[in-house]
Structures are given as structure tokens and as C-alpha cells.
Write an enzyme that holds these catalytic residues in place. Sequence first.
Site, PDB file in Angstrom:
ATOM      1  N   HIS A 163      37.328  36.094  40.114  1.00  0.00           N
ATOM      2  CA  HIS A 163      37.742  34.971  39.271  1.00  0.00           C
ATOM      3  C   HIS A 163      37.142  33.623  39.684  1.00  0.00           C
ATOM      4  O   HIS A 163      37.603  32.588  39.222  1.00  0.00           O
ATOM      5  CB  HIS A 163      39.274  34.873  39.182  1.00  0.00           C
ATOM      6  CG  HIS A 163      40.016  34.918  40.487  1.00  0.00           C
ATOM      7  ND1 HIS A 163      40.939  35.907  40.782  1.00  0.00           N
ATOM      8  CD2 HIS A 163      40.003  34.116  41.566  1.00  0.00           C
ATOM      9  CE1 HIS A 163      41.463  35.702  41.969  1.00  0.00           C
ATOM     10  NE2 HIS A 163      40.903  34.608  42.463  1.00  0.00           N
ATOM     11  N   ASN A 164      36.109  33.614  40.491  1.00  0.00           N
ATOM     12  CA  ASN A 164      35.377  32.379  40.815  1.00  0.00           C
ATOM     13  C   ASN A 164      33.881  32.667  40.787  1.00  0.00           C
ATOM     14  O   ASN A 164      33.292  32.962  41.831  1.00  0.00           O
ATOM     15  CB  ASN A 164      35.770  31.853  42.207  1.00  0.00           C
ATOM     16  CG  ASN A 164      37.141  31.213  42.255  1.00  0.00           C
ATOM     17  OD1 ASN A 164      37.748  30.948  41.233  1.00  0.00           O
ATOM     18  ND2 ASN A 164      37.633  30.960  43.449  1.00  0.00           N
ATOM     19  N   HIS A 219      43.966  33.936  35.728  1.00  0.00           N
ATOM     20  CA  HIS A 219      43.752  34.740  36.934  1.00  0.00           C
ATOM     21  C   HIS A 219      45.008  34.889  37.782  1.00  0.00           C
ATOM     22  O   HIS A 219      44.990  35.564  38.812  1.00  0.00           O
ATOM     23  CB  HIS A 219      42.631  34.149  37.786  1.00  0.00           C
ATOM     24  CG  HIS A 219      43.072  33.066  38.737  1.00  0.00           C
ATOM     25  ND1 HIS A 219      43.773  31.948  38.338  1.00  0.00           N
ATOM     26  CD2 HIS A 219      42.918  32.941  40.089  1.00  0.00           C
ATOM     27  CE1 HIS A 219      44.013  31.176  39.397  1.00  0.00           C
ATOM     28  NE2 HIS A 219      43.510  31.748  40.466  1.00  0.00           N
ATOM     29  N   GLY A 220      46.092  34.248  37.398  1.00  0.00           N
ATOM     30  CA  GLY A 220      47.315  34.320  38.187  1.00  0.00           C
ATOM     31  C   GLY A 220      48.386  33.442  37.574  1.00  0.00           C
ATOM     32  O   GLY A 220      48.323  33.083  36.395  1.00  0.00           O
ATOM     33  N   GLY A 264      49.380  30.273  38.723  1.00  0.00           N
ATOM     34  CA  GLY A 264      48.994  28.855  38.684  1.00  0.00           C
ATOM     35  C   GLY A 264      50.008  27.980  39.404  1.00  0.00           C
ATOM     36  O   GLY A 264      51.208  28.015  39.102  1.00  0.00           O
TER      37      GLY A 264
END
Length: 472
Positions: free
Chosen positions: A322-323, A395-396, A398
Amino acid sequence: MDLVEESPYRFRIDRRDPMRVPGVVFAAEALLPEIGADGSLEQVAAVATLPGIVDASFAMPDVHLGYGFPIGGVAATDVVAGGVVSPGGVGFDISCGVRLLTADLDLAGLRPRLDAVMDGLAETTPRGAGRGAAWHLAGRSDVDGVLRDGSRYAVQRGFGVERDLERCEDHGALGDADPEAVGERAIERGAKQVGSLGSGNHFLEVQAVTEVYDQRVAEVFGLRPGQVCVMIHCGSRGLGHQICADYVRRMEKAMRRYGIQVPDRQLACAPVSSPEGQAYLGAMAAAANYARANRQLLTHVSRLVFRRVTGASLDLVYDVSHNQAKIETHGVDGERRSLCVHRKGATRALPPGHPDLPAELTQVGQPVLIPGSMGTASYVLTGVSGAPAFASSCHGAGRVRSRKQAVRAERGQDPREQLVAQDIAVRGASRRGLAEEMPAAYKDVDAVVEATEGAGLCRKVARLTPIGVVKG
């Protein structure tokens, strides 16, 4: 700055100079950051000023303040039309990501041996901010092998099976990695950390499937109710951090030569086609490969523990980062274009039929893995056709509190006892480390996933709840 509600779960920041495109935020109203409160919406607008940006500057439902880009930010630049690449659009923990493994074991069968499993995982999983690794590389040739071939190199050395590569984004390695573009300090920092968890929000978690929303897709992914799973969340450690720092400085100097101005030095960038842009992409790909090898080694030690303690095996569902910034082809204004897609705290979510999917997932789409905050549920979703934001997802959960704020909020309480009271076994973290990552520091992951699905970014497949967690 005004937010205009275009539709449920979609808000617009209108374009105004020097923005080149509007901003788009996917969220429920309750999840929206307050304008001016944490600066993340201002970052969405700042990203919209980047040369070559197309369509919009996007933010996912878990959006919060990041470095340059907001975490949960997605932006694509047109490679041919002077589009840029920005290290701040990837972040310091390059290719930080999540992989999910399923056990041929149900929760009832694990319960009597849970403490032994957690003790084994804690003993064999190097973690924390310092050095320590499951794989001691022999020298620079081994380091270069990891940087060039990622999980493939690890599997070739006996740390996994071929099926692991099929179920990993890019089949385990990005092909355009350039170890020569990685500085010596980054090499030094990464050489002794392959197969380590790190600290912060990284974890190795034992989970159980508690709800299935799409039976057909869940079966293809290999998920069933009551099944035990292992989720691993970590990235490229000190190597990725150093690469980001090195290239932010390099691009900040280079912008003058290319006549580029940005509203924040953290958005330092260079044209994708420039020497600086190409060098960064090569170094970033090397760090991404490192991160995948890192998760592959943690998979290996987890398998050894599960086999020894329970007799169960662990199969990889998927591994996704995710990066990253990736060169991809997407439709823009009715034509196919080559774009540099930045996903900062956002994950790729490929739809059914996408050519990058392994054959067995083609009919259902890519598994999208959304970890919750510590002590809350995680989710498995799947990519859908026609999704906006260049096939991207949250992605999660937050963050809503900084780590310092989270520690203050937990003052006078024992985070470990809170988790144990939820029947979650905890191994290895300090009280402060646990306090930083407790659910109160994050948005409600259930609401984030609901907004992600409501915005048409993904579709829910299964819900996983934690049984035990190893933290740095």
C-alpha cells in the site's frame, strides 16, 4: 475550502489555482476529517497541483495527515505529458503491505495450543526498531538478490513455495528494480533486517474468520467460517526509509532545473522520464522487492511454528502493498494512457478479468486486505469492475489521534489488560507501543470498509477477528 457532496460516499474539492484537477474524497460524512483540523484535506488539494496529474487527487475513507501526500491518497500523472513522480506520494515505508495466510485448522482446534503458538511466534519473529532478522544475508550479492528479485529470491533459497509467488502482487518482485540506485546508507540499514517486523502499527496477528459475505469468492480465496488465519503487516524497514529521505533531497534540488514549483517541499518531485525520476523508480522497486522478501521470511518462520506446534500448514491468500508508485495503463478522457499511479496508504484493487491476476483469481478479482486497528476486526474485500481511482482502495482504519495523543488517552489504563479482556493474546510490545495502537487512536474500521464498499471501490468478502498479536 468547501467539500461538495456529489453522491453518498463521494465528496469533491473544487479546483482552484494552482490546482490542476479537483480533489475527490471517498468517505461517509462521519469519517471526513474536519477542514483545517489535521491538514489532510489541504494535502489532497496540494497534490492536485502536481504537473501531469489527471482526473483528480483522490482520498480514501481512511485518509489522514501524511508526508506530502495524505495517507490514503491516490494520484496518477501522465508519463508522456510531463507527469512527475513524488517520493512523498509513496512514503517512507516503501511497499509496506499486508499478506494473509490461511491454516488448515479451525479456531476450536487452535485454542488448546494458542499460548504455545503465540510463544513460538514471539520467539522467532524479530521485531522492534533495532536490528535483528530471520535471514542473515551472506553479503552484497545476497542483498542485491533480494533487491532485484524480492520474494522470488527468498523462495529460491528455500523460504517458501512457488505458489507463494502466484499469490503475491507482481508475482513476488517488480522487474524494474535497480540496486545501483540505492544509496550505501540504505543498504547498510537494510542488510540486517530481512525477516523482521519493525515497530509502530506493524504486526503479526493470528485471526479467525468470523463472517463470510460472499461465499463464492471466499471459497476461491480459500476462506471459510471458523478458519484460523495469520495476517502480516510490515514493510521495507530502514532501507525504504533511507531511500525516501535520499530522493526527497535529490528531487528538491532537481525541481529548479525542470521549472517545477510545489506548495510544499514534501511534494518534491521530478518528471517520470527524467534521470531523477527513473533513478527513484528503480530504487523504489528495489525497496518494494525487499519488503516482499521481508514478508516472505516472516511467512516462513510462521509456517515453522504452526507446523511444529499444531501440525497445520499455512497457505498464502495474497500479498499486496500500500505504499508504491507504479507505471500502469488506464483510461482517461476516452483514451488509454501510461500513468504513474501513486498509492500512499492505499492498496491496489484489481477487478475480475485483469491480466495481472493469477488464473485462479481471474473470475473473482484481487483479494484486498484491510487490517483493523489492534483489537478490532480486519477485512478481506475484492476488486470490482468499473471502480474509480485507478482500481485503488483504502488500506486500513486510518488514524484519528497521533501516537502522543493516543498514549495520553490511555494514561491510567493498561492496554494489555484491555486486549486480554477481549480474549486476545498479546506478545512483545511495550505498554507505550500498545497504547499508541489501541482502537481509540483509529477510525472505526467497520465504517471505513462500509464507505469503501459504498463508494464502489471494492466489495466485502469476509471479516476476521484477532485471537493473538505479536507487536514490536
